[in-house]
Write a protein that holds these residues in place. Sequence first.
Motif, PDB file in Angstrom:
ATOM      1  N   GLY A  27       0.798  -1.212   0.000  1.00 18.91           N
ATOM      2  CA  GLY A  27       0.000   0.000   0.000  1.00 18.91           C
ATOM      3  C   GLY A  27       0.831   1.263   0.000  1.00 18.91           C
ATOM      4  O   GLY A  27       1.981   1.257   0.441  1.00 18.91           O
ATOM      5  N   ASN A  28       0.257   2.335  -0.513  1.00 17.76           N
ATOM      6  CA  ASN A  28       0.891   3.647  -0.515  1.00 17.76           C
ATOM      7  C   ASN A  28       0.077   4.606   0.345  1.00 17.76           C
ATOM      8  O   ASN A  28      -1.154   4.513   0.386  1.00 17.76           O
ATOM      9  N   PRO A  29       0.723   5.527   1.035  1.00 15.85           N
ATOM     10  CA  PRO A  29      -0.015   6.491   1.860  1.00 15.85           C
ATOM     11  C   PRO A  29      -1.007   7.294   1.029  1.00 15.85           C
ATOM     12  O   PRO A  29      -0.801   7.535  -0.163  1.00 15.85           O
ATOM     13  N   ASP A  30      -2.101   7.671   1.660  1.00 18.48           N
ATOM     14  CA  ASP A  30      -3.108   8.536   1.042  1.00 18.48           C
ATOM     15  C   ASP A  30      -3.773   7.893  -0.171  1.00 18.48           C
ATOM     16  O   ASP A  30      -4.224   8.586  -1.089  1.00 18.48           O
ATOM     17  N   ARG A  31      -3.830   6.566  -0.203  1.00 19.05           N
ATOM     18  CA  ARG A  31      -4.567   5.844  -1.238  1.00 19.05           C
ATOM     19  C   ARG A  31      -5.518   4.879  -0.546  1.00 19.05           C
ATOM     20  O   ARG A  31      -5.170   4.265   0.460  1.00 19.05           O
ATOM     21  N   THR A  32      -6.707   4.721  -1.080  1.00 15.46           N
ATOM     22  CA  THR A  32      -7.679   3.846  -0.423  1.00 15.46           C
ATOM     23  C   THR A  32      -7.225   2.393  -0.442  1.00 15.46           C
ATOM     24  O   THR A  32      -7.611   1.603   0.429  1.00 15.46           O
ATOM     25  N   SER A  33      -6.382   2.014  -1.401  1.00 18.87           N
ATOM     26  CA  SER A  33      -5.898   0.635  -1.475  1.00 18.87           C
ATOM     27  C   SER A  33      -4.924   0.296  -0.350  1.00 18.87           C
ATOM     28  O   SER A  33      -4.511  -0.864  -0.223  1.00 18.87           O
ATOM     29  N   ASN A  34      -4.584   1.262   0.456  1.00 19.59           N
ATOM     30  CA  ASN A  34      -3.582   1.079   1.506  1.00 19.59           C
ATOM     31  C   ASN A  34      -3.997   0.057   2.557  1.00 19.59           C
ATOM     32  O   ASN A  34      -3.155  -0.465   3.282  1.00 19.59           O
ATOM     33  N   ARG A  35      -5.305  -0.246   2.651  1.00 14.87           N
ATOM     34  CA  ARG A  35      -5.797  -1.127   3.714  1.00 14.87           C
ATOM     35  C   ARG A  35      -6.134  -2.541   3.228  1.00 14.87           C
ATOM     36  O   ARG A  35      -6.769  -3.305   3.955  1.00 14.87           O
ATOM     37  N   TRP A  36      -5.745  -2.890   2.010  1.00  9.52           N
ATOM     38  CA  TRP A  36      -6.153  -4.194   1.478  1.00  9.52           C
ATOM     39  C   TRP A  36      -5.589  -5.355   2.304  1.00  9.52           C
ATOM     40  O   TRP A  36      -6.257  -6.391   2.467  1.00  9.52           O
ATOM     41  N   PHE A  37      -4.376  -5.211   2.841  1.00  7.47           N
ATOM     42  CA  PHE A  37      -3.768  -6.317   3.579  1.00  7.47           C
ATOM     43  C   PHE A  37      -4.565  -6.620   4.846  1.00  7.47           C
ATOM     44  O   PHE A  37      -4.764  -7.791   5.196  1.00  7.47           O
TER      45      PHE A  37
END
Length: 315
Positions: free
Chosen positions: A287-297
């Motif tokens: 994940g990258n900061p400030d992206r919604t995909s950051n919480r997929w894990f």
Amino acid sequence: MMSYSPTKFSRSLMGMILFFLASIGMAQDGTIYPLEAPSEPTAIPLGTGKVENQPAPETWFRQWGDPMARNISTATLTPFLPDPEKANGTTVIVAPGGGFRWLSMGNEGWEVAEALAKQGIAAFVLKYRLHPTPESLEDFKAYMNRPRTPSAESSDDRQGSDSERPRSNLSNQLEDAEAAYALIVERAEEWGVDPNNIGMMGFSAGAGLTMHSTLNSKTMDLAFIAPIYGGMNAVDVPKDAPPMFNAIAADDFLFNGEFGLIESWYKAGRPVEFHLYQNGGHGFGLGNPDRTSNRWFDAFIHWLEVNKFLSNVKK
């Protein structure tokens, strides 16, 4: 055998390659730098042979701050075992991506495996064999930046007959995945894992290998799969297909509004969880900061818990 549609798979593969082509010439952070090969003291050779017509040795480079390996002709498996007091017996084979021309060993391999191990999961990074690229780094850059026409792109990576041995043929990669699975089963007691609870997670091209293994292997019995930002085209789903966790960002070039893979699993009546994130692009790893995909894990770990894949957690 069941597999991706050759045409659609080739498009996805070329998309991966073209994405990294753009990366090479973009911002300064995307510059490719030479990197001395790490020692990898815990990597276990899988003994699956070499790569046909591969004269160049394995070499490494760094891009976007991440270590990358190319011209891999000796497949290995690197264990990342959890603290025995936290181990739950669950296992994940981690397959990094890189368009089958290189592997993003840090972002989509070691870092992911370390995160899984912290959750009590035994993780194994699969460094699978790759299609050849030029030996020198400068020639590699020129190769990746060479002009391409649509006809050349389609013929460059189209799956053909076995006699043609096209570069998109994944027989080597499937053999490597099967060898990794077999080794984990063989040494399950030593590594403290449940041989009936082995899953596979892949990123980009690694997601493609995860799907290819799921649909084509005669020896792997995966308990669950997690293709992350891979191709999304429809497939023929085996009746005993494993539960799937799938995540991709809406602004990923591999998505393009395609839900075929998810629909295939759903219509086949097999368990599937799908996360379409608003943003994150391609190659976001953990994940990258400030992206919604950051919480997929976090969502993936919760999915494992709810589906009882972590039911052997020691209290």
